[in-house]
Each structure stands twice: as structure tokens, then as C-alpha cells.
Write a protein that holds these residues in place. Structure first.
Motif, PDB file in Angstrom:
ATOM      1  N   PRO A 166       0.722  -1.113   0.065  1.00  0.00           N
ATOM      2  CA  PRO A 166       0.139  -0.107  -0.006  1.00  0.00           C
ATOM      3  C   PRO A 166       0.795   1.126   0.005  1.00  0.00           C
ATOM      4  O   PRO A 166       1.774   1.252   0.663  1.00  0.00           O
ATOM      5  CB  PRO A 166      -0.872  -0.023   1.072  1.00  0.00           C
ATOM      6  N   GLY A 167       0.455   2.178  -0.853  1.00  0.00           N
ATOM      7  CA  GLY A 167       1.407   3.481  -0.929  1.00  0.00           C
ATOM      8  C   GLY A 167       1.051   4.278   0.545  1.00  0.00           C
ATOM      9  O   GLY A 167       2.038   5.074   0.965  1.00  0.00           O
ATOM     10  N   VAL A 168      -0.001   4.169   0.866  1.00  0.00           N
ATOM     11  CA  VAL A 168      -0.477   5.122   2.164  1.00  0.00           C
ATOM     12  C   VAL A 168      -0.907   4.199   3.358  1.00  0.00           C
ATOM     13  O   VAL A 168      -1.414   3.124   3.416  1.00  0.00           O
ATOM     14  CB  VAL A 168      -1.524   5.981   1.924  1.00  0.00           C
ATOM     15  N   SER A 169      -0.388   4.317   4.680  1.00  0.00           N
ATOM     16  CA  SER A 169      -0.782   3.898   5.711  1.00  0.00           C
ATOM     17  C   SER A 169      -0.923   4.991   6.745  1.00  0.00           C
ATOM     18  O   SER A 169      -0.576   5.930   6.722  1.00  0.00           O
ATOM     19  CB  SER A 169       0.487   2.903   6.351  1.00  0.00           C
ATOM     20  N   ALA A 170      -2.082   4.802   7.432  1.00  0.00           N
ATOM     21  CA  ALA A 170      -2.661   5.809   8.391  1.00  0.00           C
ATOM     22  C   ALA A 170      -3.182   5.049   9.791  1.00  0.00           C
ATOM     23  O   ALA A 170      -3.490   3.872   9.802  1.00  0.00           O
ATOM     24  CB  ALA A 170      -3.780   6.619   7.807  1.00  0.00           C
ATOM     25  N   SER A 171      -3.189   5.946  10.673  1.00  0.00           N
ATOM     26  CA  SER A 171      -3.641   5.832  11.922  1.00  0.00           C
ATOM     27  C   SER A 171      -4.427   7.000  12.526  1.00  0.00           C
ATOM     28  O   SER A 171      -3.771   8.064  12.416  1.00  0.00           O
ATOM     29  CB  SER A 171      -2.735   4.939  13.027  1.00  0.00           C
ATOM     30  N   LYS A 197       8.519   9.051   0.715  1.00  0.00           N
ATOM     31  CA  LYS A 197       9.109   8.430   1.613  1.00  0.00           C
ATOM     32  C   LYS A 197       9.119   9.378   3.083  1.00  0.00           C
ATOM     33  O   LYS A 197      10.056   9.880   3.591  1.00  0.00           O
ATOM     34  CB  LYS A 197      10.459   8.183   1.407  1.00  0.00           C
ATOM     35  N   ALA A 198       7.722   9.465   3.495  1.00  0.00           N
ATOM     36  CA  ALA A 198       7.650  10.347   4.973  1.00  0.00           C
ATOM     37  C   ALA A 198       6.791   9.630   5.825  1.00  0.00           C
ATOM     38  O   ALA A 198       6.038   8.966   5.537  1.00  0.00           O
ATOM     39  CB  ALA A 198       7.116  11.778   4.174  1.00  0.00           C
ATOM     40  N   VAL A 199       6.938  10.186   7.050  1.00  0.00           N
ATOM     41  CA  VAL A 199       6.244  10.019   8.236  1.00  0.00           C
ATOM     42  C   VAL A 199       5.768  11.280   8.598  1.00  0.00           C
ATOM     43  O   VAL A 199       6.411  12.293   8.535  1.00  0.00           O
ATOM     44  CB  VAL A 199       6.996   9.200   9.423  1.00  0.00           C
ATOM     45  N   LEU A 222      -3.697  12.538  13.245  1.00  0.00           N
ATOM     46  CA  LEU A 222      -3.875  11.503  12.183  1.00  0.00           C
ATOM     47  C   LEU A 222      -2.256  11.383  11.871  1.00  0.00           C
ATOM     48  O   LEU A 222      -1.523  12.245  11.953  1.00  0.00           O
ATOM     49  CB  LEU A 222      -4.410  12.367  11.077  1.00  0.00           C
ATOM     50  N   ALA A 223      -1.967  10.010  11.840  1.00  0.00           N
ATOM     51  CA  ALA A 223      -0.533   9.792  11.457  1.00  0.00           C
ATOM     52  C   ALA A 223      -0.686   9.197   9.898  1.00  0.00           C
ATOM     53  O   ALA A 223      -1.457   8.513   9.698  1.00  0.00           O
ATOM     54  CB  ALA A 223       0.162   8.803  12.254  1.00  0.00           C
ATOM     55  N   LEU A 224       0.348   9.681   9.133  1.00  0.00           N
ATOM     56  CA  LEU A 224       0.453   9.143   7.729  1.00  0.00           C
ATOM     57  C   LEU A 224       1.903   8.801   7.276  1.00  0.00           C
ATOM     58  O   LEU A 224       2.669   9.240   7.728  1.00  0.00           O
ATOM     59  CB  LEU A 224      -0.090  10.220   6.676  1.00  0.00           C
ATOM     60  N   VAL A 225       1.794   7.808   6.659  1.00  0.00           N
ATOM     61  CA  VAL A 225       3.080   7.434   5.946  1.00  0.00           C
ATOM     62  C   VAL A 225       2.786   6.997   4.643  1.00  0.00           C
ATOM     63  O   VAL A 225       2.042   6.611   4.133  1.00  0.00           O
ATOM     64  CB  VAL A 225       3.518   5.936   6.809  1.00  0.00           C
ATOM     65  N   ASN A 226       3.913   7.621   3.758  1.00  0.00           N
ATOM     66  CA  ASN A 226       3.770   7.485   2.506  1.00  0.00           C
ATOM     67  C   ASN A 226       5.229   6.525   2.008  1.00  0.00           C
ATOM     68  O   ASN A 226       6.299   7.061   2.350  1.00  0.00           O
ATOM     69  CB  ASN A 226       4.123   8.799   1.726  1.00  0.00           C
TER      70      ASN A 226
END
Length: 296
Positions: free
Chosen positions: A203-208, A287-289, A219-223
Motif C-alpha cells: 500500500p502506498g499510504v498507511s494511516a492511524s 518516503k515520509a512519516v 492523524l498519522a500518515l506514512v507514504n
């Protein structure tokens, strides 16, 4: 044998197994009685395919970037497998699954100790992706502990005599502080992007998301894509969100890291976004948090 005051009794955690083998979880959850509050399980992330070729901590190619992230995402299925066993023997959910050793483990780098490794942006994403998985299973996973904190494996701090340097993993933990003692919120990603290299796709994006002790929604996001930024439209049920503010951690290089000579090569930067036309969109760099507080 352990003497402790009545108001500070130790909590017993049974030493369980490792990886996807649920045998210990099965036996222990059937036999445990009394004060035991959890069963532990260990799961490390490697870049390679075998323990003899775990991959490099620095100077790795993109194939090891994606393989590392793909391997760490397996934590979700691991937890589901162990929780299924717990649910069978402990339907009242008195026993927790404790992920008390996790993190990256690469090939020995010939540095100061056998288990010393550098810590890069890739490790920051590994930490964040695991956080998101743990948050999603908060009901059954009451405790997790990264394997080491100082100078060993995915350490938050590196030291050399009087010198000290903070790693990208340290900054990830710092950014996620609002998620401690928070309430995990249900979240869905619609029309998610994907990141593919060779035969591997993740997956391109992960979130919590969480409702924190300060009353704010975070909201937390990872690319995961190292090349492309992604725009994320934010929709919060029952609320109109007008802005987001927080921190983002990224860098130009996949293996960006801090050293004693250059201790601030990579660190979080301030981030903010405001709604336009009644809609809030957040651009997450490649490539970010990112962790932001949502504002009505």
C-alpha cells in the motif's frame, strides 16, 4: 520471591514464541491461570530473505527499501494469527499479546559491537508502520516494546563516550507521543495508492488516528513510495476539519541518517495545511512519516 508492596504488585507475562509459530501461544493460553496478564511474541524485520543475508543498514538499493517495508507489514497477519488463538482460549480477553521484541535487524556492519547498526529514514518508516498495526489491534495488544533503545539494532539513541546522536527512529517515537494513552479511532483509506517494484507491491499510504488525552484528534500518515508525494483528502465523521498542524519526517536519500559528525541531517520539520473549499487535503511527501493534529 519478588517482594513488592500490595499496591504495586508485579504483572506476570509469559515468555512466548517467535514469528508466525503460534504453538506457544496456544499452549500457554490454555494452561495459564491466575495473575498472568500476557503472552509475549517476538518478530524482527529484515531486508533480505534469510538470516544469513539480512541486508545492509546503509547504502542499500530500492529493492531492499521495499522488501524491508513489505516484511514489516507482515506484523499485521502475525498479530491476527496469534489473536485468533487467544480468542479461542481466552474469550474474555484477560490475556494480552505483548510484542516485546520488534524492529529491524540487518547484517553486522563491523562497527563497535556485533549488534550495532546505523538507523536511517527507512527505519523511521518501519517504526511508524508498526505503530499503525499495533494501534489497529489495541484491544488485544496492550504493550509493545522495540527490541533495543541504545546502540543496538533499531536504536533511538547512538552514543560514543560523551557524544550522543538521536536517530530517525527516535524522532518517530517523539512524533507519536500523542498516541500514548489515546483512544484508537476507526479509519478507512479509500482509493489508496500502491507502491510497486518488481514482484512486490505494498500500500502506498498507511494511516492511524486517535483521540488523545488533550482532546484533539491526531492523524498519522506514512507514504511508502520513495519517489512520489501523495495527496490525502481528510474526512472526519461528525466534524468539519479546517486545518492540520504537526510534524513531517523525510529526506532526499532513502538511507538518510544522523552521525556524530553530522547529528542533524534528518529531523522533523513543521507542517501545516488549511482547508480549501470546505475540504482538507494533506500532501504527504515521498518516503515520509507525518503526524498532525486536526483542527475544526
Amino acid at each position: 520471591f519478588l517482594r513488592a508492596p500490595g499496591n504495586s504488585r508485579p504483572k506476570m507475562i509469559a515468555s512466548g514464541g517467535s514469528g508466525f509459530d503460534t504453538a506457544w501461544t496456544d499452549v500457554l493460553s490454555k494452561e495459564l491461570k491466575g495473575r498472568t496478564v500476557g503472552i509475549s511474541v517476538h518478530q524482527y524485520t529484515i531486508a533480505g530473505t534469510t538470516w544469513e543475508g539480512k541486508g545492509k543498514d546503509l547504502g542499500f538499493k530500492e529493492d531492499e527499501w521495499i522488501s524491508t517495508l513489505a516484511n514489516t507489514l507482515k506484523m499485521d497477519q502475525l498479530i491476527k494469527d496469534h489473536v485468533a488463538v487467544l480468542d479461542k482460549h481466552d474469550p474474555e480477553k484477560k490475556i494480552g499479546l505483548m510484542i516485546d521484541e520488534w524492529g529491524t535487524w540487518y547484517d553486522e556492519a563491523g562497527a563497535r559491537s556485533a549488534l550495532f547498526q546505523q538507523n536511517s529514514l527507512r527505519d523511521a518508516l518501519v517504526a511508524a508502520l508498526n505503530f499503525h498495526i499495533f494501534h489497529a489491534h489495541a484491544e488485544r495488544v496492550p504493550m509493545t516494546t522495540i527490541a533495543q533503545m541504545v546502540n543496538v539494532l533499531q536504536a533511538m539513541i547512538l552514543t560514543d563516550k560523551e557524544k550522543m546522536v538521536l536517530t530517525p527512529t527516535y524522532y518517530t517515537f517523539q512524533m507519536y507521543v500523542p498516541f500514548q494513552d489515546a483512544r484508537s479511532l476507526p479509519l478507512a483509506i479509500k482509493d489508496n495508492t500502491s507502491y510497486t517494484m518488481g514482484a512486490t507491491t505494498i500500500p502506498g499510504v498507511s494511516a492511524s488516528a486517535s483521540l488523545a488525552k488533550d482532546g484533539k484528534v491526531y492523524l498519522a500518515l506514512v507514504n511508502t513510495d520513495p519517489h512520489k508525494a501523495v495527496d490525502v483528502a481528510v474526512d472526519v465523521a461528525g466534524a468539519k476539519v479546517n486545518a492540520a498542524a504537526g510534524k513531517v519526517l523525510t529526506s532526499a536519500a532513502m538511507d538518510a541518517h544522523n552521525t556524530f559528525q553530522n547529528p542533524q541531517v534528518i529531523k522533523p520539520a513543521a507542517f501545516s495545511a488549511r482547508a480549501a473549499g470546505g475540504k482538507l487535503s494533506i500532501k504527504v511527501p515521498a518516503k515520509a512519516v507525518m503526524v498532525v493534529a486536526l483542527e475544526e
